[in-house]
Design a protein around this motif. Structure first.
Motif, PDB file in Angstrom:
ATOM      1  N   GLU A  33      49.430  40.533  42.504  1.00 38.97           N
ATOM      2  CA  GLU A  33      50.141  41.725  42.008  1.00 38.97           C
ATOM      3  C   GLU A  33      49.160  42.810  41.591  1.00 38.97           C
ATOM      4  O   GLU A  33      49.361  43.996  41.889  1.00 38.97           O
ATOM      5  CB  GLU A  33      51.032  41.330  40.824  1.00 38.97           C
ATOM      6  CG  GLU A  33      51.948  42.456  40.356  1.00 38.97           C
ATOM      7  CD  GLU A  33      52.851  42.047  39.204  1.00 38.97           C
ATOM      8  OE1 GLU A  33      53.549  42.922  38.659  1.00 38.97           O
ATOM      9  OE2 GLU A  33      52.837  40.842  38.850  1.00 38.97           O
ATOM     10  N   TRP A  34      48.090  42.399  40.916  1.00 39.32           N
ATOM     11  CA  TRP A  34      47.072  43.361  40.472  1.00 39.32           C
ATOM     12  C   TRP A  34      46.415  44.060  41.662  1.00 39.32           C
ATOM     13  O   TRP A  34      46.314  45.300  41.695  1.00 39.32           O
ATOM     14  CB  TRP A  34      46.025  42.641  39.629  1.00 39.32           C
ATOM     15  CG  TRP A  34      44.777  43.447  39.364  1.00 39.32           C
ATOM     16  CD1 TRP A  34      44.713  44.719  38.870  1.00 39.32           C
ATOM     17  CD2 TRP A  34      43.430  43.044  39.602  1.00 39.32           C
ATOM     18  NE1 TRP A  34      43.402  45.131  38.767  1.00 39.32           N
ATOM     19  CE2 TRP A  34      42.587  44.121  39.219  1.00 39.32           C
ATOM     20  CE3 TRP A  34      42.850  41.879  40.082  1.00 39.32           C
ATOM     21  CZ2 TRP A  34      41.200  44.054  39.323  1.00 39.32           C
ATOM     22  CZ3 TRP A  34      41.467  41.812  40.176  1.00 39.32           C
ATOM     23  CH2 TRP A  34      40.660  42.884  39.806  1.00 39.32           C
ATOM     24  N   ILE A  35      45.994  43.272  42.655  1.00 38.87           N
ATOM     25  CA  ILE A  35      45.326  43.855  43.815  1.00 38.87           C
ATOM     26  C   ILE A  35      46.273  44.745  44.598  1.00 38.87           C
ATOM     27  O   ILE A  35      45.914  45.856  45.006  1.00 38.87           O
ATOM     28  CB  ILE A  35      44.752  42.736  44.719  1.00 38.87           C
ATOM     29  CG1 ILE A  35      43.585  42.039  44.031  1.00 38.87           C
ATOM     30  CG2 ILE A  35      44.315  43.300  46.066  1.00 38.87           C
ATOM     31  CD1 ILE A  35      42.439  42.955  43.647  1.00 38.87           C
ATOM     32  N   SER A  36      47.499  44.271  44.822  1.00 36.94           N
ATOM     33  CA  SER A  36      48.472  45.049  45.602  1.00 36.94           C
ATOM     34  C   SER A  36      48.758  46.386  44.928  1.00 36.94           C
ATOM     35  O   SER A  36      48.807  47.435  45.591  1.00 36.94           O
ATOM     36  CB  SER A  36      49.773  44.249  45.763  1.00 36.94           C
ATOM     37  OG  SER A  36      49.535  43.031  46.429  1.00 36.94           O
ATOM     38  N   THR A  37      48.944  46.356  43.608  1.00 37.66           N
ATOM     39  CA  THR A  37      49.207  47.592  42.861  1.00 37.66           C
ATOM     40  C   THR A  37      48.010  48.522  42.878  1.00 37.66           C
ATOM     41  O   THR A  37      48.141  49.738  43.080  1.00 37.66           O
ATOM     42  CB  THR A  37      49.581  47.257  41.403  1.00 37.66           C
ATOM     43  OG1 THR A  37      50.719  46.399  41.389  1.00 37.66           O
ATOM     44  CG2 THR A  37      49.897  48.524  40.622  1.00 37.66           C
ATOM     45  N   SER A  38      46.818  47.962  42.679  1.00 41.04           N
ATOM     46  CA  SER A  38      45.594  48.775  42.629  1.00 41.04           C
ATOM     47  C   SER A  38      45.288  49.423  43.977  1.00 41.04           C
ATOM     48  O   SER A  38      44.819  50.563  44.036  1.00 41.04           O
ATOM     49  CB  SER A  38      44.409  47.898  42.200  1.00 41.04           C
ATOM     50  OG  SER A  38      44.623  47.361  40.909  1.00 41.04           O
ATOM     51  N   ILE A  39      45.569  48.706  45.062  1.00 40.82           N
ATOM     52  CA  ILE A  39      45.335  49.273  46.401  1.00 40.82           C
ATOM     53  C   ILE A  39      46.355  50.365  46.702  1.00 40.82           C
ATOM     54  O   ILE A  39      46.010  51.440  47.215  1.00 40.82           O
ATOM     55  CB  ILE A  39      45.404  48.164  47.483  1.00 40.82           C
ATOM     56  CG1 ILE A  39      44.246  47.174  47.339  1.00 40.82           C
ATOM     57  CG2 ILE A  39      45.403  48.775  48.885  1.00 40.82           C
ATOM     58  CD1 ILE A  39      42.872  47.773  47.576  1.00 40.82           C
ATOM     59  N   SER A  40      47.617  50.103  46.369  1.00 39.43           N
ATOM     60  CA  SER A  40      48.681  51.084  46.679  1.00 39.43           C
ATOM     61  C   SER A  40      48.514  52.378  45.879  1.00 39.43           C
ATOM     62  O   SER A  40      48.912  53.443  46.331  1.00 39.43           O
ATOM     63  CB  SER A  40      50.055  50.471  46.397  1.00 39.43           C
ATOM     64  OG  SER A  40      50.204  50.164  45.020  1.00 39.43           O
ATOM     65  N   THR A  41      47.909  52.271  44.689  1.00 37.89           N
ATOM     66  CA  THR A  41      47.684  53.470  43.863  1.00 37.89           C
ATOM     67  C   THR A  41      46.274  54.037  44.038  1.00 37.89           C
ATOM     68  O   THR A  41      45.863  54.942  43.299  1.00 37.89           O
ATOM     69  CB  THR A  41      47.912  53.126  42.380  1.00 37.89           C
ATOM     70  OG1 THR A  41      47.067  52.028  42.008  1.00 37.89           O
ATOM     71  CG2 THR A  41      49.365  52.749  42.129  1.00 37.89           C
ATOM     72  N   SER A  42      45.520  53.495  45.008  1.00 33.21           N
ATOM     73  CA  SER A  42      44.167  53.971  45.345  1.00 33.21           C
ATOM     74  C   SER A  42      43.162  53.823  44.205  1.00 33.21           C
ATOM     75  O   SER A  42      42.148  54.531  44.159  1.00 33.21           O
ATOM     76  CB  SER A  42      44.217  55.446  45.794  1.00 33.21           C
ATOM     77  OG  SER A  42      45.038  55.582  46.919  1.00 33.21           O
TER      78      SER A  42
END
Length: 379
Positions: A33-42
């Motif tokens: 969840e952390w990685i997915s969110t961090s990637i999607s928000t750049s």
């Protein structure tokens, strides 16, 4: 690529205490969840490296072992890619491209060979696989490597591991897989062989005979492989008389001319591969302290204990083996990761032997971990 700092993590750690899942699964869900969110928000990009595991584990409030297991599972799902002495990088799970340059590891080879065995034997779902030891002999691959490959196949839901009475482990073929991948086994070159060629070419292009070359650690970072892979490659280059590895400040030199080896070689005690008594390669002297300790610990367990026994405390073992507790702790952790030992907390806590380290006789797994079933003197 950049290394993420703990201070850059703007994502609350998971509520471990109130989670219905195990710590490992809770951390796994948090990582994804952390990685997915961090990637999607750049905030981060694919290819960025995770913080140091010790610092990230402290941030999450779990042990390094729990974090490592969660990362391994996330890596199997394609979210990360790790290399020893390099780090763990964020990977796009929808892409098959590798972040680190890599040919083929021993574990990868074992996975494909096990799959090939399933295909060749026309094993149907529900069929029983041979034991780890039998597979090791059939595939001509070390038991530890086979065990790691089986664990990966289990996480991929291709095989199912069941524990029978008496601690006997059975692995059952569960789900189908892409069988075309099995045809590529012979096309894959070994990672060590590829590293040997890379090291040789780099040394020839950048050094003259007699020059001191860079360390194995720098080679590992340069080629994106583990220190152990570089160590194995260096052994081969030593045997080919291309380099001479020596102790301490003497470092490793480029020999260049095998015909002049005797003139180039210095006193035997300076070489990592020479024995004073026999004047032949001495493999053990090239190992790191923890590797020597790991070997000594296995021998001690085989000679003095059996499956189910509790081994001496860290302090006692350090005195017995004449090593530091830090080095010993590393060796014990490896045996725990490989399934030979298990640690327990509480009144009956300590380190217990689950399975005897590799030897000629049959290994037995100990699963009766109820304190009442363990013959321990608690006085």
């Amino acid at each position: 690529m950049k290394k993420i700092q703990i201070s850059q993590i703007n994502f609350p750690p998971p509520d471990i205490k109130n989670s219905a899942d195990t710590k490992e699964k809770t951390v796994l869900k948090w990582l994804i969840e952390w990685i997915s969110t961090s990637i999607s928000t750049s905030v981060f990009e694919y290819g960025d490296f995770l913080p140091e595991k010790s610092k990230l584990a402290k941030y999450l409030g779990v042990s390094i072992g729990t974090l490592q297991n969660a990362i391994r599972q996330a890596e199997d799902s394609g979210y990360f890619e790790s290399r020893q002495s390099v780090g763990t990088a964020i990977k796009n799970p929808s892409e098959r491209n590798k972040i680190f340059e890599k040919t083929f590891s021993k574990k990868d080879e074992a996975i494909l060979l096990i799959k090939k065995y399933i295909v060749d034997q026309k094993l149907k779902t529900g069929g029983l696989l041979p034991s780890t030891k039998e597979l090791s002999q059939l595939l001509n691959i070390g038991e530890n490597t086979v065990r790691l490959a089986l664990n990966t196949l289990s996480r991929e839901n291709i095989i199912d591991t069941k524990i029978q009475k008496g601690g006997r482990v059975e692995r059952i073929y569960k789900n189908n897989f892409d069988r075309q991948s099995c045809e590529k086994v012979q096309q894959k070159s070994n990672l060590i062989e590829a590293t040997v060629e890379k090291m040789k070419n780099y040394i020839i292009e950048n050094y003259a005979a007699g020059d001191k070359i860079i360390s194995n650690e720098l080679f590992a970072k340069m080629f994106g492989v583990s220190i152990r892979t570089v160590n194995e490659a260096a052994k081969i280059l030593n045997e080919q008389n291309i380099i001479l590895s020596r102790r301490g400040r003497y470092g490793t030199i480029y020999l260049n001319d095998p015909q002049k080896v005797k003139k180039q070689k210095e006193r035997e005690e300076k070489s990592l591969f020479m024995s004073r008594q026999e004047n032949k390669p001495l493999q053990e002297s090239y190992l790191y302290s923890w590797e020597k300790t790991l070997d000594a610990l296995k021998k001690y367990i085989i000679q003095n204990h059996g499956a189910g026994d509790k081994i001496p405390s860290m302090k006692e073992l350090a005195l017995i083996l004449n090593v530091s507790t830090n080095t010993l702790r590393h060796a014990i952790q490896i045996l725990c990761d490989e399934g030979y030992l298990i640690t327990q907390r509480g009144k009956y806590g300590g380190v217990y032997i689950l399975e005897m380290p590799q030897k000629e006789s049959k290994a037995f797994r100990w699963l009766a971990l109820n304190p009442t079933a363990i013959n321990v003197d608690i006085k």
